[in-house]
Design a protein around this motif. Structure first.
Motif, PDB file in Angstrom:
ATOM      1  N   PRO A   1      76.274  35.204  72.807  1.00  0.00           N
ATOM      2  CA  PRO A   1      75.490  35.968  73.790  1.00  0.00           C
ATOM      3  C   PRO A   1      75.407  37.451  73.455  1.00  0.00           C
ATOM      4  CG  PRO A   1      76.891  34.401  74.911  1.00  0.00           C
ATOM      5  CD  PRO A   1      77.286  34.357  73.461  1.00  0.00           C
ATOM      6  N   GLY A   2      74.215  37.998  73.657  1.00  0.00           N
ATOM      7  CA  GLY A   2      73.962  39.400  73.357  1.00  0.00           C
ATOM      8  C   GLY A   2      72.512  39.593  72.962  1.00  0.00           C
ATOM      9  N   VAL A   3      72.198  40.779  72.485  1.00  0.00           N
ATOM     10  CA  VAL A   3      70.837  41.131  72.096  1.00  0.00           C
ATOM     11  C   VAL A   3      70.758  41.235  70.579  1.00  0.00           C
ATOM     12  CG1 VAL A   3      68.992  42.829  72.314  1.00  0.00           C
ATOM     13  CG2 VAL A   3      70.506  42.371  74.251  1.00  0.00           C
ATOM     14  N   PHE A   4      69.756  40.579  69.984  1.00  0.00           N
ATOM     15  CA  PHE A   4      69.503  40.636  68.549  1.00  0.00           C
ATOM     16  C   PHE A   4      68.080  41.154  68.348  1.00  0.00           C
ATOM     17  CE2 PHE A   4      72.807  37.578  69.195  1.00  0.00           C
ATOM     18  CZ  PHE A   4      73.636  37.659  68.091  1.00  0.00           C
ATOM     19  N   SER A   5      67.907  42.043  67.403  1.00  0.00           N
ATOM     20  CA  SER A   5      66.581  42.616  67.182  1.00  0.00           C
ATOM     21  C   SER A   5      66.312  42.791  65.698  1.00  0.00           C
ATOM     22  CB  SER A   5      66.439  43.959  67.908  1.00  0.00           C
ATOM     23  OG  SER A   5      67.357  44.900  67.376  1.00  0.00           O
ATOM     24  N   GLY A   6      65.035  42.945  65.363  1.00  0.00           N
ATOM     25  CA  GLY A   6      64.631  43.146  63.980  1.00  0.00           C
ATOM     26  C   GLY A   6      63.127  43.240  63.902  1.00  0.00           C
ATOM     27  N   VAL A   7      62.618  43.316  62.688  1.00  0.00           N
ATOM     28  CA  VAL A   7      61.172  43.375  62.443  1.00  0.00           C
ATOM     29  C   VAL A   7      60.802  42.206  61.550  1.00  0.00           C
ATOM     30  CG1 VAL A   7      59.264  44.722  61.513  1.00  0.00           C
ATOM     31  CG2 VAL A   7      61.162  45.888  62.660  1.00  0.00           C
ATOM     32  N   TYR A   8      60.028  41.286  62.080  1.00  0.00           N
ATOM     33  CA  TYR A   8      59.593  40.128  61.311  1.00  0.00           C
ATOM     34  C   TYR A   8      58.448  40.523  60.376  1.00  0.00           C
ATOM     35  CZ  TYR A   8      62.227  36.610  63.971  1.00  0.00           C
ATOM     36  OH  TYR A   8      63.214  35.832  64.519  1.00  0.00           O
ATOM     37  N   PRO A   9      58.373  39.883  59.217  1.00  0.00           N
ATOM     38  CA  PRO A   9      57.262  40.184  58.303  1.00  0.00           C
ATOM     39  C   PRO A   9      55.926  39.767  58.907  1.00  0.00           C
ATOM     40  CG  PRO A   9      58.538  38.289  57.544  1.00  0.00           C
ATOM     41  CD  PRO A   9      59.302  38.885  58.675  1.00  0.00           C
TER      42      PRO A   9
ATOM     43  N   ALA B   1      51.628  39.483  57.734  1.00  0.00           N
ATOM     44  CA  ALA B   1      50.677  39.545  56.618  1.00  0.00           C
ATOM     45  C   ALA B   1      49.688  40.682  56.777  1.00  0.00           C
ATOM     46  CB  ALA B   1      49.933  38.216  56.495  1.00  0.00           C
ATOM     47  N   ASN B   2      49.277  40.983  58.009  1.00  0.00           N
ATOM     48  CA  ASN B   2      48.214  41.961  58.218  1.00  0.00           C
ATOM     49  C   ASN B   2      48.650  43.153  59.061  1.00  0.00           C
ATOM     50  OD1 ASN B   2      46.282  40.279  56.849  1.00  0.00           O
ATOM     51  ND2 ASN B   2      46.242  38.999  58.682  1.00  0.00           N
ATOM     52  N   CYS B   3      49.950  43.406  59.122  1.00  0.00           N
ATOM     53  CA  CYS B   3      50.424  44.536  59.904  1.00  0.00           C
ATOM     54  C   CYS B   3      51.760  45.006  59.332  1.00  0.00           C
ATOM     55  CB  CYS B   3      50.568  44.151  61.383  1.00  0.00           C
ATOM     56  SG  CYS B   3      51.901  43.002  61.736  1.00  0.00           S
ATOM     57  N   PRO B   4      52.240  46.188  59.756  1.00  0.00           N
ATOM     58  CA  PRO B   4      53.507  46.700  59.210  1.00  0.00           C
ATOM     59  C   PRO B   4      54.710  45.829  59.540  1.00  0.00           C
ATOM     60  CG  PRO B   4      52.261  48.430  60.318  1.00  0.00           C
ATOM     61  CD  PRO B   4      51.594  47.150  60.645  1.00  0.00           C
ATOM     62  N   GLY B   5      54.621  45.038  60.603  1.00  0.00           N
ATOM     63  CA  GLY B   5      55.747  44.188  60.990  1.00  0.00           C
ATOM     64  C   GLY B   5      55.693  43.887  62.475  1.00  0.00           C
ATOM     65  N   ILE B   6      56.381  42.844  62.879  1.00  0.00           N
ATOM     66  CA  ILE B   6      56.392  42.416  64.274  1.00  0.00           C
ATOM     67  C   ILE B   6      57.770  42.711  64.857  1.00  0.00           C
ATOM     68  CG2 ILE B   6      56.103  40.473  65.852  1.00  0.00           C
ATOM     69  CD1 ILE B   6      54.404  39.132  63.654  1.00  0.00           C
ATOM     70  N   GLY B   7      57.833  43.679  65.752  1.00  0.00           N
ATOM     71  CA  GLY B   7      59.096  43.995  66.400  1.00  0.00           C
ATOM     72  C   GLY B   7      59.551  42.825  67.261  1.00  0.00           C
ATOM     73  N   THR B   8      60.767  42.366  67.053  1.00  0.00           N
ATOM     74  CA  THR B   8      61.248  41.153  67.706  1.00  0.00           C
ATOM     75  C   THR B   8      62.604  41.401  68.361  1.00  0.00           C
ATOM     76  OG1 THR B   8      60.086  39.796  66.069  1.00  0.00           O
ATOM     77  CG2 THR B   8      61.807  38.715  67.352  1.00  0.00           C
ATOM     78  N   THR B   9      62.752  40.952  69.587  1.00  0.00           N
ATOM     79  CA  THR B   9      64.020  41.068  70.301  1.00  0.00           C
ATOM     80  C   THR B   9      64.356  39.729  70.937  1.00  0.00           C
ATOM     81  OG1 THR B   9      63.610  43.401  70.810  1.00  0.00           O
ATOM     82  CG2 THR B   9      65.291  42.278  72.114  1.00  0.00           C
ATOM     83  N   LEU B  10      65.578  39.289  70.737  1.00  0.00           N
ATOM     84  CA  LEU B  10      66.062  38.030  71.314  1.00  0.00           C
ATOM     85  C   LEU B  10      67.288  38.328  72.169  1.00  0.00           C
ATOM     86  CD1 LEU B  10      66.284  34.935  71.582  1.00  0.00           C
ATOM     87  CD2 LEU B  10      67.532  34.927  69.403  1.00  0.00           C
ATOM     88  N   TRP B  11      67.232  37.948  73.421  1.00  0.00           N
ATOM     89  CA  TRP B  11      68.361  38.126  74.337  1.00  0.00           C
ATOM     90  C   TRP B  11      68.956  36.760  74.639  1.00  0.00           C
ATOM     91  CZ3 TRP B  11      67.901  39.896  80.155  1.00  0.00           C
ATOM     92  CH2 TRP B  11      69.197  40.102  80.664  1.00  0.00           C
ATOM     93  N   LEU B  12      70.158  36.516  74.136  1.00  0.00           N
ATOM     94  CA  LEU B  12      70.887  35.291  74.432  1.00  0.00           C
ATOM     95  C   LEU B  12      71.806  35.576  75.615  1.00  0.00           C
ATOM     96  CD1 LEU B  12      71.876  34.159  70.815  1.00  0.00           C
ATOM     97  CD2 LEU B  12      69.916  33.393  72.188  1.00  0.00           C
ATOM     98  N   ARG B  13      71.464  35.037  76.759  1.00  0.00           N
ATOM     99  CA  ARG B  13      72.235  35.316  77.960  1.00  0.00           C
ATOM    100  C   ARG B  13      73.468  34.410  78.046  1.00  0.00           C
ATOM    101  NH1 ARG B  13      71.056  37.874  82.058  1.00  0.00           N
ATOM    102  NH2 ARG B  13      71.820  36.228  83.438  1.00  0.00           N
TER     103      ARG B  13
ATOM    104  N   GLU C   1      62.123  36.562  54.781  1.00  0.00           N
ATOM    105  CA  GLU C   1      63.290  36.509  55.653  1.00  0.00           C
ATOM    106  C   GLU C   1      62.940  36.993  57.052  1.00  0.00           C
ATOM    107  OE1 GLU C   1      67.709  37.465  54.555  1.00  0.00           O
ATOM    108  OE2 GLU C   1      66.783  39.315  55.282  1.00  0.00           O
ATOM    109  N   TYR C   2      63.218  36.171  58.039  1.00  0.00           N
ATOM    110  CA  TYR C   2      63.007  36.511  59.443  1.00  0.00           C
ATOM    111  C   TYR C   2      64.387  36.779  60.036  1.00  0.00           C
ATOM    112  CZ  TYR C   2      58.173  35.003  58.956  1.00  0.00           C
ATOM    113  OH  TYR C   2      56.852  34.897  58.567  1.00  0.00           O
ATOM    114  N   ARG C   3      64.802  38.020  59.964  1.00  0.00           N
ATOM    115  CA  ARG C   3      66.184  38.397  60.233  1.00  0.00           C
ATOM    116  C   ARG C   3      66.317  39.203  61.522  1.00  0.00           C
ATOM    117  NH1 ARG C   3      70.591  39.466  56.585  1.00  0.00           N
ATOM    118  NH2 ARG C   3      72.071  41.008  57.404  1.00  0.00           N
ATOM    119  N   LEU C   4      67.309  38.842  62.316  1.00  0.00           N
ATOM    120  CA  LEU C   4      67.658  39.597  63.510  1.00  0.00           C
ATOM    121  C   LEU C   4      69.130  39.981  63.427  1.00  0.00           C
ATOM    122  CD1 LEU C   4      65.957  37.429  66.305  1.00  0.00           C
ATOM    123  CD2 LEU C   4      65.039  39.479  65.207  1.00  0.00           C
ATOM    124  N   GLU C   5      69.446  41.203  63.872  1.00  0.00           N
ATOM    125  CA  GLU C   5      70.826  41.674  63.869  1.00  0.00           C
ATOM    126  C   GLU C   5      71.215  42.098  65.283  1.00  0.00           C
ATOM    127  OE1 GLU C   5      71.450  44.679  60.961  1.00  0.00           O
ATOM    128  OE2 GLU C   5      70.806  43.435  59.272  1.00  0.00           O
TER     129      GLU C   5
END
Length: 224
Positions: free
Chosen positions: A36-44, A46-58, A125-129
């Protein structure tokens, strides 16, 4: 002579064993209780600088997943934010984190305690930290669930998470109550699709839902 042959065979077996590199035991997966916690990162992208991604595991087994697409001003594309929510679990046999909600399950490997890698068909790589900041899911989310009267108000039970929360009073709430009374028999539940915001307590628990836009309301009180 027989004893000599026996010792020779034993020596050959020992030498053969010594010649093989020792097999390293598979590293145990980190304790799922630490997930549990918050994980975030930028997914690759193709047509943009990246997709900001946040995952909250409650800690209660639910998740909130947010992705922010930057848009493209030159092509008239506005930034867009999407949400997904549901339940998460650690599948020990597969050694993966599974997010179960609308659509196919999302699967994540956990190579390190604070790293999640989403499994995709892409070689990228679709990475979240793990993030040190507190989760902030205050945006408008499209929700589907059942609504029913309770006391002087209404309770909305969201289909993917199972959260049953009171609806906050406000302008769109008034429109919702009028339509509910006109289409739903007394004492029964309705199926509603809304755009709404969650209200959060100081400890991060969801406490209410505020309707921003009523999309549909049906005399059908069962989640699909």
């Amino acid at each position: 002579m027989i004893r000599l042959r026996t010792w020779s065979a034993l020596l050959c077996a020992l030498l053969a064993a010594c010649g093989k590199p020792p097999e390293e035991p598979e590293a145990p997966a980190p304790d799922p209780a630490s997930l549990p916690g918050v994980f975030s990162g930028v997914y690759p992208c193709a047509n943009c600088p990246g997709i900001g991604t946040t995952l909250w595991l409650r800690p209660d087994g639910r998740f909130f997943f947010e992705q922010r697409l930057p848009g493209d001003a030159e092509n008239g594309e506005d930034p867009m934010t999407t949400h997904a929510l549901g339940h998460w679990q650690w599948r020990d046999g597969e050694r993966v984190l599974a997010l179960t909600g609308e659509g196919p399950d999302r699967l994540f490997a956990r190579p390190e305690r604070d790293v999640l890698l989403m499994r995709t068909a892409s070689p990228l790589e679709y990475r979240l930290e793990r993030a040190a900041t507190r989760a902030e899911f205050d945006g408008t989310i499209r929700l589907e669930g059942t609504a029913r009267p309770r006391g002087e108000g209404y309770v909305f039970s969201e289909c993917q998470t199972g959260y049953a929360l009171p609806l906050q009073k406000g302008r769109e709430y008034t429109r919702f109550t009028r339509q509910f009374r006109s289409v739903v028999p007394r004492g029964e539940a309705a199926m509603a699709e809304i755009e709404a915001r969650f209200g959060w307590a100081d400890d991060g628990a969801p406490v209410s839902i505020a309707i921003e836009r009523l999309i549909t309301l049906r005399n059908d009180g069962v989640c699909p």
